[in-house]
Design a protein around this motif. Structure first.
Motif, short mmCIF file in Angstrom:
data_model
loop_
_atom_site.label_atom_id
_atom_site.label_comp_id
_atom_site.label_asym_id
_atom_site.label_seq_id
_atom_site.Cartn_x
_atom_site.Cartn_y
_atom_site.Cartn_z
N LEU A 22 0.83 -1.21 0.00
CA LEU A 22 0.00 0.00 0.00
C LEU A 22 0.87 1.26 0.00
O LEU A 22 0.64 2.18 -0.80
CB LEU A 22 -0.94 0.01 1.22
CG LEU A 22 -1.79 1.28 1.30
CD1 LEU A 22 -2.68 1.45 0.07
CD2 LEU A 22 -2.64 1.31 2.56
N GLN A 23 1.85 1.30 0.89
CA GLN A 23 2.64 2.53 0.98
C GLN A 23 3.47 2.77 -0.29
O GLN A 23 3.64 3.91 -0.70
CB GLN A 23 3.54 2.52 2.23
CG GLN A 23 2.78 2.43 3.57
CD GLN A 23 1.80 3.57 3.81
OE1 GLN A 23 0.75 3.62 3.18
NE2 GLN A 23 2.12 4.47 4.73
N LEU A 24 3.97 1.69 -0.91
CA LEU A 24 4.70 1.84 -2.17
C LEU A 24 3.77 2.40 -3.25
O LEU A 24 4.10 3.36 -3.95
CB LEU A 24 5.20 0.49 -2.67
CG LEU A 24 6.61 0.03 -2.32
CD1 LEU A 24 6.87 -1.32 -2.96
CD2 LEU A 24 7.67 1.04 -2.76
N SER A 25 2.57 1.80 -3.34
CA SER A 25 1.66 2.21 -4.42
C SER A 25 1.07 3.59 -4.16
O SER A 25 0.56 4.22 -5.07
CB SER A 25 0.55 1.17 -4.62
OG SER A 25 -0.23 1.05 -3.44
N ASN A 26 1.15 4.07 -2.92
CA ASN A 26 0.71 5.44 -2.60
C ASN A 26 1.83 6.46 -2.83
O ASN A 26 1.58 7.65 -2.81
CB ASN A 26 0.32 5.55 -1.12
CG ASN A 26 -1.12 5.13 -0.88
OD1 ASN A 26 -1.93 5.13 -1.81
ND2 ASN A 26 -1.44 4.77 0.35
N SER A 27 3.08 5.97 -2.97
CA SER A 27 4.21 6.91 -3.05
C SER A 27 4.33 7.46 -4.47
O SER A 27 3.96 6.81 -5.44
CB SER A 27 5.52 6.21 -2.66
OG SER A 27 5.89 5.31 -3.67
N ARG A 28 4.86 8.67 -4.53
CA ARG A 28 4.97 9.33 -5.83
C ARG A 28 5.83 8.50 -6.79
O ARG A 28 5.50 8.28 -7.92
CB ARG A 28 5.61 10.71 -5.63
CG ARG A 28 5.49 11.56 -6.87
CD ARG A 28 6.03 12.92 -6.65
NE ARG A 28 5.37 13.62 -5.56
CZ ARG A 28 5.59 14.87 -5.26
NH1 ARG A 28 6.44 15.56 -5.94
NH2 ARG A 28 4.98 15.46 -4.26
N ARG A 29 6.96 7.98 -6.26
CA ARG A 29 7.92 7.27 -7.12
C ARG A 29 7.34 5.97 -7.69
O ARG A 29 7.66 5.56 -8.78
CB ARG A 29 9.17 7.00 -6.27
CG ARG A 29 10.13 5.98 -6.82
CD ARG A 29 11.47 6.58 -7.12
NE ARG A 29 12.54 5.60 -7.20
CZ ARG A 29 12.67 4.72 -8.17
NH1 ARG A 29 11.78 4.65 -9.13
NH2 ARG A 29 13.70 3.89 -8.18
N PHE A 30 6.50 5.29 -6.91
CA PHE A 30 6.05 3.96 -7.34
C PHE A 30 4.59 3.89 -7.76
O PHE A 30 4.09 2.83 -8.07
CB PHE A 30 6.32 2.94 -6.21
CG PHE A 30 7.78 2.64 -6.05
CD1 PHE A 30 8.39 1.67 -6.83
CD2 PHE A 30 8.56 3.36 -5.15
CE1 PHE A 30 9.74 1.40 -6.70
CE2 PHE A 30 9.91 3.11 -5.02
CZ PHE A 30 10.51 2.13 -5.81
N SER A 31 3.90 5.04 -7.76
CA SER A 31 2.45 4.98 -7.98
C SER A 31 2.08 4.40 -9.35
O SER A 31 1.04 3.77 -9.49
CB SER A 31 1.82 6.37 -7.80
OG SER A 31 2.38 7.24 -8.73
#
Ligand SMILES: Cc1cc2nc3c(=O)[nH]c(=O)nc-3n(C[C@H](O)[C@H](O)[C@H](O)COP(=O)(O)OP(=O)(O)OC[C@H]3O[C@@H](n4cnc5c(N)ncnc54)[C@H](O)[C@@H]3O)c2cc1C
Length: 378
Positions: A22-31
């Motif tokens: 969840l946090q990766l997919s919410n992050s700008r770099r990994f969205s």
């Protein structure tokens, strides 16, 4: 035929893998990146993450400046916010750590340790105040931790998965990672899908690989080419059994005695689930094999431990309930170890992150641990 390729492969759909997704997919770099969570079992959270006390810890017990202390405090705040925003059941019931006069110095030491970690809201209760709050509890003093609570851990994991999938994360259950080898860019992951005699081989590529396989993080690390096998720590299995209590809960708060001296566990305490049912445990016992059975023969040992703070306990109302296994980095008798969240970039394997020893307070810290991994990958 070209292999399927992902930007990030997360190994293990326990609470840690799901929070990272969840946090990766919410992050700008990994969205906009392709992220997959690979899980050996048919569903998420079937091991450590569904076999714990479901307590949102305050951050009292951990060594100053440790990852456990820092990530527990931050994780607690993030977790309460997540529950509120996404309708996950949690209750901030507060917790009492109780003690007799003769060990008041240990309670004071615990308060000092908590303050070092930034937990500055603990309140002293004397016998009279304790009796008013919890008439069934017998002790001279208590430290009240108002920020401690309980959570519906299944609903929490479900929300993590659901939100991550809405962000485009793929979930691959019944898929066991068998080997991970280095490729010119990232890794090649060999899996078996389906389990049993009908399983099929499936291979894919990924740029980054996150090992958060819980009890199996060590054995998975040994299957990763270039994972610097000599640095894979040994994981010691430390079992904790729980007994339910077939009576209305005698307490409205969580009640803990002082923690065990060797810090293997937090002693046989009483917690409540979201339905208000009380349960006692976990004890702590190093074991050689995974076995989740709870022996009824422990009933008297549990009753004696509980009677030190709840004298009206009826042993016959204690029923074997369930158990969980802690992935400890400390062997029996050794001092408690911190979480390991390791980036292998400087060790010659860029894109490899491994997490070891994510025992308690891993559930509480899960979103903060996930943010730590996002930072390492960014
Ligand atoms: C008895 C006990 C009580 C606890 N109480 C609390 C508490 O009250 N509060 C708190 O904050 N924390 C508590 N914890 C700690 C917390 O439960 C853990 O830190 C957390 O659940 C760890 O989650 P995880 O995702 O690392 O592991 P897991 O939930 O075990 O997930 C790892 C996943 O990896 C999968 N996997 C393994 N190998 C492979 C492979 N080769 N291929 C694919 N998938 C694989 C497994 O099937 C598993 O689903 C407790 C722990 C225990 C044992």
């Amino acid at each position: 035929m070209a292999l399927d390729r992902f930007d990030v492969c997360i190994a293990g759909a326990g609470v840690i893998g799901l929070a990272i997704a969840l946090q990766l997919s919410n992050s700008r770099r990994f969205s906009n990146k392709a992220i997959v969570v690979v899980e050996r079992e048919a569903g998420f959270g079937q091991h450590i993450s569904s076999r714990n006390s479901e307590v949102i810890h305050a951050g009292i017990y951990y060594a100053a400046d440790s990852l456990k202390a820092r990530l527990c405090l931050r994780g607690k705040r993030l977790l309460y916010e997540h529950c509120q925003r996404h309708g996950v059941g949690c209750r901030q019931l507060g917790k009492l750590i109780v003690a007799g006069k003769s060990v008041i110095n240990e309670l004071e030491a615990l308060q000092a340790k908590a303050a070092c970690n930034g937990v500055d809201d603990l309140q002293w209760l004397d016998r009279r105040q304790l009796q008013q709050r919890e008439p069934a509890v017998e002790a001279d003093y208590a430290l009240l931790s108002p920020s401690t609570g309980i959570i519906d851990s299944h609903a929490y994991m479900q929300s993590l998965l659901h939100l991550a999938q809405n962000n485009g994360v793929e979930f691959a259950p019944r898929t066991e990672i068998k080997a991970v080898s280095r490729a010119s860019q990232g890794f090649i992951v060999d899996t078996r899908i389906g389990g049993g005699n009908n399983s099929e081989a499936y291979q894919f590529g990924c740029e980054s690989f996150v090992n958060c396989a819980g009890l199996d993080a060590g054995s998975l690390a040994r299957k990763i080419e270039g994972g610097k096998q000599q640095t894979v720590p040994e994981i010691h299995l430390c079992k904790g059994d729980y007994f339910s209590y077939s009576a209305a809960s005698p307490f409205g708060s969580l009640v803990y005695p002082l923690p065990e001296k060797n810090t293997q566990g937090l002693s046989i305490h009483s917690t409540l689930d979201m339905a208000g049912q009380v349960r006692f445990g976990p004890d702590s016992e190093y074991v050689d094999e995974r076995n989740y059975d709870v022996s009824p023969s422990k009933r008297e040992i549990f009753a004696a431990a509980i009677a030190t703070y709840f004298p009206a306990i009826s042993a016959e109302k204690l029923q074997p309930a369930y158990s969980g296994i802690r992935p400890k980095l400390a062997a029996r008798g050794e001092p408690a170890a911190d979480f390991i969240i390791e980036n292998y970039e400087k060790k010659g394997t860029p894109g490899l992150i491994q997490l070891f020893g994510i025992e308690s307070p891993g559930l509480t810290a899960s979103l903060a641990i996930a943010d730590e991994v996002v930072q390492l990958l960014s």
